[in-house]
Design a protein around this motif. Structure first.
Motif, mmCIF file in Angstrom:
data_model
loop_
_atom_site.group_PDB
_atom_site.id
_atom_site.type_symbol
_atom_site.label_atom_id
_atom_site.label_comp_id
_atom_site.label_asym_id
_atom_site.label_seq_id
_atom_site.Cartn_x
_atom_site.Cartn_y
_atom_site.Cartn_z
ATOM 1 N N ASN A 8 0.789 -1.227 0.000
ATOM 2 C CA ASN A 8 0.000 0.000 0.000
ATOM 3 C C ASN A 8 0.822 1.278 0.000
ATOM 4 N N ALA A 9 1.896 1.302 -0.760
ATOM 5 C CA ALA A 9 2.636 2.546 -0.932
ATOM 6 C C ALA A 9 1.858 3.478 -1.848
ATOM 7 N N ARG A 10 2.059 4.785 -1.674
ATOM 8 C CA ARG A 10 1.314 5.766 -2.445
ATOM 9 C C ARG A 10 1.752 5.753 -3.899
ATOM 10 N N ARG A 11 0.808 5.814 -4.812
ATOM 11 C CA ARG A 11 1.109 5.772 -6.238
ATOM 12 C C ARG A 11 1.397 7.169 -6.769
ATOM 13 N N TRP A 17 6.225 8.556 -12.899
ATOM 14 C CA TRP A 17 6.947 7.335 -12.550
ATOM 15 C C TRP A 17 7.439 6.580 -13.764
ATOM 16 N N GLU A 180 2.757 -2.965 -14.206
ATOM 17 C CA GLU A 180 1.550 -2.743 -13.405
ATOM 18 C C GLU A 180 0.486 -3.768 -13.765
ATOM 19 N N ARG A 212 9.903 -0.982 -11.196
ATOM 20 C CA ARG A 212 8.775 -0.492 -10.412
ATOM 21 C C ARG A 212 7.623 -1.458 -10.628
ATOM 22 N N VAL A 214 3.771 -2.926 -9.475
ATOM 23 C CA VAL A 214 2.537 -2.393 -8.893
ATOM 24 C C VAL A 214 1.394 -3.391 -8.982
ATOM 25 N N GLU A 234 11.208 -1.121 -6.598
ATOM 26 C CA GLU A 234 10.192 -0.293 -5.966
ATOM 27 C C GLU A 234 8.873 -1.027 -6.069
ATOM 28 N N HIS A 236 4.593 -1.492 -4.908
ATOM 29 C CA HIS A 236 3.399 -0.806 -4.413
ATOM 30 C C HIS A 236 2.187 -1.735 -4.433
ATOM 31 N N ASP A 237 1.485 -1.829 -3.316
ATOM 32 C CA ASP A 237 0.103 -2.322 -3.267
ATOM 33 C C ASP A 237 -0.045 -3.752 -3.789
#
Length: 262
Positions: A8-11, A17, A180, A212, A214, A234, A236-237
């Protein structure tokens, strides 16, 4: 089994990005080509991009826009690198097409060509400078081919993993990628634990640097992939479901290391 977790890191804004993750592509500047136009280069030989159906591992056929040149050099699939050189940083947008280009210092500009799913067909193949979208099955499939390089790509995947590496695909190098999972629900877990951004089964010495990742089930999932080298990740989420949900998960993959994460 060793797991690294990051939830749950901020996108960040999409354009920001993509440029940041792919920094260094074509000499430090990677705008997105929304038109999918352009040609491809390989070993000094230019080939026009062609449209063809590519079968994913699920058996579905998605239209793929990519060109493959067979020369004495490694096979390359990717977008054109512009030869224009500038001495200052510049950026421009064509209002009629929406195509963005930019340059940094004395370095060439480049764009990302549009592509559907890609299945690697040869050892040492290079896939680069592409925006790859898959709505069913893996965006990139590597099965039984060694020494493949995937670099400077933006992948949006749903209904399958982003990059799927199968048995016998040793010494894969993945560099400067943004991946992603666009099929994730608005909240809660993914519908399957197999929707990883990158997954590797039975292939030695995979290298991932500058990625990255996601909303995959996990960011990177390694099974019987010894001596992996992972750096500058990196995440995220990640959505699972259990037993996924990690930035990186090593399963029967001895000797792996994750040098630096951010």
């Amino acid at each position: 089994m060793i797991s690294l977790r990051l939830f749950n890191a901020r996108r960040a804004p999409q354009g920001t990005w993509i440029a940041a993750v792919l920094l260094g592509a074509c000499g430090g500047s990677t705008p997105v080509d929304d038109t999918g136009s352009g040609s491809e280069t390989s070993g000094g030989t230019t080939v026009e991009a062609s449209t063809s159906g590519t079968s994913s591992t699920s058996g579905a056929v998605d239209p793929t826009t990519s060109g493959t040149a067979t020369t004495s050099e490694p096979t390359t699939t990717g977008a054109t690198t512009a030869e224009t050189m500038e001495t200052t940083s510049t950026a421009s947008t064509d209002a009629s097409t929406g195509t963005s280009t930019s340059t940094t210092g004395d370095l060439p500009a480049c764009v990302l060509g549009e592509s559907g799913p890609i299945v690697v067909e040869a050892d040492d193949q290079v896939i680069e400078n592409l925006h790859i979208v898959s709505t069913r099955g893996p965006a990139i499939t590597v099965e039984g081919h060694a020494g493949v390089t995937i670099r400077n790509v933006w992948i949006e995947h749903a209904g399958g993993p982003g990059i799927a590496i199968g048995g016998g695909s040793d010494d894969i190098h993945i560099e400067n990628v943004a991946i992603e999972h666009t099929g994730a629900p608005a909240e809660g877990q993914n519908p399957s634990d197999g929707l990883n951004n990158i997954e590797c089964y039975g292939s030695a010495r995979p290298v991932v640097t500058g990625a990255r990742l996601v909303r995959g089930s996990s960011g990177i999932y390694l099974v019987e992939c010894p001596d992996a080298e992972l750096s500058f990740l990196e995440g995220h989420d990640f959505r699972g479901p259990f037993p996924r949900g990690q930035l990186v998960q090593f399963d029967k993959s001895n000797g792996g290391c994750s040098r630096t994460s951010r």
